[in-house]
Design an enzyme around this catalytic site. Sequence first.
Site, PDB file in Angstrom:
ATOM      1  N   PRO A   1     -21.131 -13.357  21.599  1.00 53.93           N
ATOM      2  CA  PRO A   1     -22.583 -13.459  21.663  1.00 53.93           C
ATOM      3  C   PRO A   1     -23.313 -12.604  20.622  1.00 53.93           C
ATOM      4  O   PRO A   1     -22.885 -11.500  20.306  1.00 53.93           O
ATOM      5  CB  PRO A   1     -22.908 -12.956  23.078  1.00 53.93           C
ATOM      6  N   ASN A   2     -24.395 -13.176  20.128  1.00 52.88           N
ATOM      7  CA  ASN A   2     -25.323 -12.532  19.186  1.00 52.88           C
ATOM      8  C   ASN A   2     -24.783 -12.434  17.756  1.00 52.88           C
ATOM      9  O   ASN A   2     -25.511 -12.027  16.852  1.00 52.88           O
ATOM     10  CB  ASN A   2     -25.766 -11.134  19.678  1.00 52.88           C
TER      11      ASN A   2
ATOM     12  N   ARG B   1     -29.763  -9.241  12.505  1.00 55.89           N
ATOM     13  CA  ARG B   1     -29.616  -8.356  13.658  1.00 55.89           C
ATOM     14  C   ARG B   1     -29.135  -6.971  13.224  1.00 55.89           C
ATOM     15  O   ARG B   1     -28.031  -6.831  12.689  1.00 55.89           O
ATOM     16  CB  ARG B   1     -28.566  -8.995  14.565  1.00 55.89           C
TER      17      ARG B   1
ATOM     18  N   TYR C   1     -24.685  -3.737  11.404  1.00 57.06           N
ATOM     19  CA  TYR C   1     -23.756  -4.875  11.270  1.00 57.06           C
ATOM     20  C   TYR C   1     -23.713  -5.474   9.864  1.00 57.06           C
ATOM     21  O   TYR C   1     -22.958  -6.410   9.627  1.00 57.06           O
ATOM     22  CB  TYR C   1     -24.138  -5.960  12.287  1.00 57.06           C
TER      23      TYR C   1
ATOM     24  N   ASN D   1     -13.719 -11.480  17.550  1.00 55.43           N
ATOM     25  CA  ASN D   1     -14.747 -10.461  17.716  1.00 55.43           C
ATOM     26  C   ASN D   1     -15.488 -10.856  18.996  1.00 55.43           C
ATOM     27  O   ASN D   1     -16.364 -11.728  18.963  1.00 55.43           O
ATOM     28  CB  ASN D   1     -15.707 -10.402  16.527  1.00 55.43           C
TER      29      ASN D   1
ATOM     30  N   ALA E   1     -20.226  -8.116  22.713  1.00 54.19           N
ATOM     31  CA  ALA E   1     -20.432  -7.351  23.951  1.00 54.19           C
ATOM     32  C   ALA E   1     -19.497  -7.793  25.074  1.00 54.19           C
ATOM     33  O   ALA E   1     -19.155  -6.984  25.952  1.00 54.19           O
ATOM     34  CB  ALA E   1     -21.881  -7.486  24.395  1.00 54.19           C
TER      35      ALA E   1
ATOM     36  N   GLU F   1      -8.096  -8.092  17.437  1.00 51.50           N
ATOM     37  CA  GLU F   1      -9.504  -7.868  17.815  1.00 51.50           C
ATOM     38  C   GLU F   1     -10.224  -7.203  16.645  1.00 51.50           C
ATOM     39  O   GLU F   1      -9.691  -6.266  16.039  1.00 51.50           O
ATOM     40  CB  GLU F   1      -9.538  -6.951  19.052  1.00 51.50           C
TER      41      GLU F   1
ATOM     42  N   HIS G   1     -14.083  -5.639  15.293  1.00 53.39           N
ATOM     43  CA  HIS G   1     -15.497  -5.293  15.463  1.00 53.39           C
ATOM     44  C   HIS G   1     -16.024  -4.843  14.109  1.00 53.39           C
ATOM     45  O   HIS G   1     -15.356  -4.058  13.415  1.00 53.39           O
ATOM     46  CB  HIS G   1     -15.677  -4.167  16.488  1.00 53.39           C
TER      47      HIS G   1
ATOM     48  N   ARG H   1     -20.039   4.954  18.557  1.00 56.90           N
ATOM     49  CA  ARG H   1     -21.304   4.499  19.134  1.00 56.90           C
ATOM     50  C   ARG H   1     -21.404   4.922  20.602  1.00 56.90           C
ATOM     51  O   ARG H   1     -20.726   5.854  21.028  1.00 56.90           O
ATOM     52  CB  ARG H   1     -21.410   2.984  18.934  1.00 56.90           C
TER      53      ARG H   1
HETATM   54  C1  DQA Z   1     -19.542  -5.668  17.875  1.00 55.18           C
HETATM   55  C2  DQA Z   1     -19.665  -4.363  18.665  1.00 55.18           C
HETATM   56  C3  DQA Z   1     -20.129  -4.627  20.089  1.00 55.18           C
HETATM   57  O1  DQA Z   1     -20.256  -3.404  20.801  1.00 55.18           O
HETATM   58  C4  DQA Z   1     -21.485  -5.309  20.082  1.00 55.18           C
HETATM   59  O2  DQA Z   1     -21.877  -5.636  21.407  1.00 55.18           O
HETATM   60  C5  DQA Z   1     -21.530  -6.504  19.204  1.00 55.18           C
HETATM   61  C6  DQA Z   1     -20.836  -6.470  17.921  1.00 55.18           C
HETATM   62  C7  DQA Z   1     -19.200  -5.412  16.395  1.00 55.18           C
HETATM   63  O3  DQA Z   1     -18.777  -6.369  15.737  1.00 55.18           O
HETATM   64  O4  DQA Z   1     -19.366  -4.290  15.909  1.00 55.18           O
HETATM   65  O5  DQA Z   1     -22.221  -7.480  19.492  1.00 55.18           O
HETATM   66  O6  DQA Z   1     -18.481  -6.445  18.432  1.00 55.18           O
END
Ligand code: DQA
Length: 153
Positions: free
Chosen positions: A13-14, A21, A26, A77, A80, A101, A103, A110
Site C-alpha cells: 500500500p501507498n 509521497r 522514499y 516490499n 506498512a 524483502e 524497504h 525510524r
Molecule cells: C516502506 C517502509 C514502511 O514502514 C512504510 O510503511 C512504507 C514503505 C519502505 O519501503 O521504506 O510504506 O516499506
Amino acid sequence: MAKLPTILVLNGPNLNMLGQRQPEVYGRESLDDIAAACAKKAKALGLGLDFKQSNIEGEMVTWLQQARGRHAGIVINPAAYGHTSIALLDALLVTELPVIEVHLSNIHRREPFRHQTYVSQAATGVICGLGSQGYLLALEAMANLINPKKARA
Ligand code: DQA
C-alpha cells in the site's frame, strides 16, 4: 525457446504514490521508474519479471497464492502491511518460494513500530535503506538463489 524463470515483484500500500509521497524518506522516483529499472535488470539477469502493486491486503494474498508453481521467486516490499499482516506472512509461506524483502527506507532508523516485520520470517534476505537500488540488488540476489551456478550480470 525455454520460458525464463519469472520473479514476482510485489509492492504494498501507498507505494503507487512514490515520487510524491514523502520524497525526503522514499526518494523522487515513481513506482513506474522503479518498474522500468527492474525490467532492465531482470532482462540482463535472464529473468522474467511480473511487477505488481496493490493497496489491498487480500489482493496481495491472492496474488501470492497464485505465485505458487508459477513464479521462481518473490521480491516483496510489503510497505506498512509488513508490520501488521500475519496473512501476508502465511501467504508467502504458502508459495514455498525464495523471498527477498525490500524497504526503500531504513526501517530500523525510524519509529519503533517499523522495526519489526512479520514478512521477515518468510524471507531468505532483507534489504532496507538503499532506496530503489534495493530492488535491483534483490533481483541480483534472487538470480543467485534460484540458479547459483550461472555467472551473473
Ligand atoms: C516502506 C517502509 C514502511 O514502514 C512504510 O510503511 C512504507 C514503505 C519502505 O519501503 O521504506 O510504506 O516499506
